[in-house]
Write a protein that holds these residues in place. Structure first.
Motif, PDB file in Angstrom:
ATOM      1  N   GLU A 179       0.820  -1.161  -0.047  1.00  0.00           N
ATOM      2  CA  GLU A 179      -0.116   0.006   0.065  1.00  0.00           C
ATOM      3  C   GLU A 179       0.894   1.309  -0.149  1.00  0.00           C
ATOM      4  OE1 GLU A 179      -3.605   1.858  -0.299  1.00  0.00           O
ATOM      5  OE2 GLU A 179      -3.127  -0.410  -0.495  1.00  0.00           O
ATOM      6  N   TYR A 233       1.686   2.404  -3.481  1.00  0.00           N
ATOM      7  CA  TYR A 233       0.532   3.100  -4.059  1.00  0.00           C
ATOM      8  C   TYR A 233       0.427   4.457  -3.476  1.00  0.00           C
ATOM      9  CZ  TYR A 233      -3.848   4.277  -5.870  1.00  0.00           C
ATOM     10  OH  TYR A 233      -5.124   4.787  -6.377  1.00  0.00           O
ATOM     11  N   LEU A 252      -0.243  -1.504 -10.503  1.00  0.00           N
ATOM     12  CA  LEU A 252      -1.097  -0.467  -9.741  1.00  0.00           C
ATOM     13  C   LEU A 252      -1.795   0.376 -10.721  1.00  0.00           C
ATOM     14  CD1 LEU A 252       1.286   0.000  -6.679  1.00  0.00           C
ATOM     15  CD2 LEU A 252      -0.921  -1.152  -6.642  1.00  0.00           C
ATOM     16  N   ARG A 264      -5.651   0.678 -10.972  1.00  0.00           N
ATOM     17  CA  ARG A 264      -6.154   1.202  -9.439  1.00  0.00           C
ATOM     18  C   ARG A 264      -6.020   2.652  -9.560  1.00  0.00           C
ATOM     19  NH1 ARG A 264      -4.036   0.041  -3.579  1.00  0.00           N
ATOM     20  NH2 ARG A 264      -5.429   1.537  -2.485  1.00  0.00           N
ATOM     21  N   PHE A 265      -4.917   2.960  -9.980  1.00  0.00           N
ATOM     22  CA  PHE A 265      -4.363   4.699  -9.797  1.00  0.00           C
ATOM     23  C   PHE A 265      -5.209   5.504 -10.760  1.00  0.00           C
ATOM     24  CE2 PHE A 265      -1.903   7.872 -11.817  1.00  0.00           C
ATOM     25  CZ  PHE A 265      -1.501   8.835 -10.845  1.00  0.00           C
TER      26      PHE A 265
END
Length: 454
Positions: free
Chosen positions: A166, A169, A437, A440-441
């Protein structure tokens, strides 16, 4: 024996928690960990698990001869194995190697309506003729597409915790560059992932032994197994054509434009004669197809040339295992992934995009004036070019796609390379290892044109 943590674990738990769950079919290429994950889930969550493998236990292929009603099927299974217990609402029936018994799919409607027993099916997509299964079970099943391990799962296997991932991210969202220690450490892990790929057996050998010893031999055996499966399951398909397409992937990736050219794989070969072979390998889950866009504009669906494509291995470790001995030595000893025309980085990014949820891959290439881009994705409002750089050289195409008024759907871009996080007002720069990622980003940031005009 400790099992590798997989993303399907949470999916299966959520599936069981749904009171309206339907029988589940887990699809994917062979040897990616389907059976192990489903078996472990069953043992942890059910009082009774009935596992039937239609390859190893051929006698069970006849359990549907008297019809597809649940009571009839249970009766026939019990005749063959009287010790098995069928406890209503506490039993999982796991039909493995579905490709060897397509009749099983027809029974899913009855199990769905009966609701006393949970049912999961799985099998190699090389052997599953999914159109036939779909017609037999439409509306009465759920599907889950499984892949070899993605980079996040590899990080789990290495011992990284969810909060550490996490944190990766958060760096993206905050556009906060990594420290040199962070950059070097995660990049080294990523290089190991590229070399090994995500086939669970390979990863487990590496994790258990703490070194690469034996992994290349295992990868090469997996390649042979795939070739054997292609010849075994390719019904009504020219097996020689399938093998010719599959075995030439690394050849074309080594070329500058990486375009897969059917006319170059055999004398007199024509593209239309091989369309079925490419589609078959794609549906089997062993290749990723990246189509050339007709126009750099939205929508993406239907806006591509079905005859102009690049082919990538579904698992980059298998691509590397397919290379010659000299390339192996260079890659494993020197970590020199920038050779081979940047194909390894392209393959791994394409793989990461597919595993993160992008169902189709797209690129663009135009000769005059010269313009090309490795991949395209999108957010809610715009088309996003994604450039993969093996070396830190010019990004003329990326700049032109953003600046030129003829591409109004392109508002910003993404550059992936051995570079730290950054934003220059036109495109984001991210290190390769953050590609898992990206989806999601883009979804959570929901970037708009106004946000980028600063």
């Amino acid at each position: 024996m400790k099992l590798l943590k997989r993303k399907i674990d949470k999916y299966l738990w959520d599936w069981k928690s749904n009171p309206n769950r339907k029988p589940l079919i887990v699809k994917g290429a062979r040897q990616i960990g389907k059976t192990e994950s489903i078996r472990a889930f069953g043992e942890a969550n059910y009082e009774s698990v009935i596992e039937i493998n239609f390859v190893l236990q051929k006698k069970f292929r006849d359990i549907f001869v008297d019809g597809y009603e649940v009571e009839t099927i249970i009766k026939n299974i019990s005749l063959l194995e009287p010790s098995w217990r069928f406890i209503p609402n506490k039993t999982l029936i796991f039909f493995d190697e579905l490709q060897k018994c397509p009749d099983c799919a027809t029974s899913l409607k009855s199990f769905c309506q009966d609701k006393r027993y949970d049912v999961i099916c799985s099998g190699s997509m090389m052997g599953i003729y999914y159109e036939e299964i779909e017609s037999n079970a439409v509306g009465f099943k759920d599907d889950y597409d499984m892949f070899s391990m993605d980079f996040e799962e590899f990080l789990w296997a290495k011992g990284y915790q969810p909060e550490q991932i996490e944190d990766l991210y958060r760096h993206m969202v905050e556009l906060k560059p990594f420290s040199q220690l962070e950059m070097d450490t995660i990049m080294n892990v990523f290089r190991d992932y590229m070399s090994l790929g995500g086939m669970p057996e390979v990863v487990k050998m590496y994790i258990d032994n703490g070194h690469f010893g034996g992994t290349l031999e295992l990868q090469r055996q997996l390649l042979k197994d795939y070739e054997e499966d292609i010849t075994k399951y390719a019904k009504q398909m020219d097996k020689a054509k399938l093998l010719a397409v599959y075995n030439h992937i690394s050849t074309f990736l080594a070329k500058d434009n990486k375009k897969y050219q059917i006319t170059k794989i055999a004398t007199g070969a024509r593209n239309r004669e091989y369309v079925g072979a490419v589609d078959w390998l794609k549906e089997a889950g062993v290749i990723n197809v990246c189509y050339c866009l007709n126009n750099v504009e939205l929508p993406l669906k239907g806006n591509y040339n079905a005859d102009y494509y690049k082919l990538y291995y579904h698992d980059t470790g298998l691509l590397i295992a397919s290379l010659d001995e000299e390339a192996q030595e260079d890659l494993r000893a020197n970590k020199n992934f920038g050779t081979y025309k940047g194909a390894i980085y392209e393959n791994i990014v394409g793989e990461m995009l597919r595993k993160s949820g992008y169902e189709q891959l797209y690129f663009y290439k135009r000769e005059n004036p010269a313009l090309e881009m490795d991949f395209f994705v999108r957010d809610a409002n715009s088309l996003i070019p994604v450039e993969v750089k093996a070396k830190d050289n010019a990004t003329a195409s990326l700049n032109n796609l953003i600046k030129w008024e003829s591409y109004p759907d392109v508002k910003y871009g993404i550059k992936l390379g051995y570079k730290n996080i950054g934003w220059n007002g036109q495109f984001y720069t991210f290190p390769y290892f953050l590609a898992f990622l990206l989806k999601r980003f883009l979804k959570e940031m929901n970037v708009t044109r106004e946000q980028h005009e600063y």
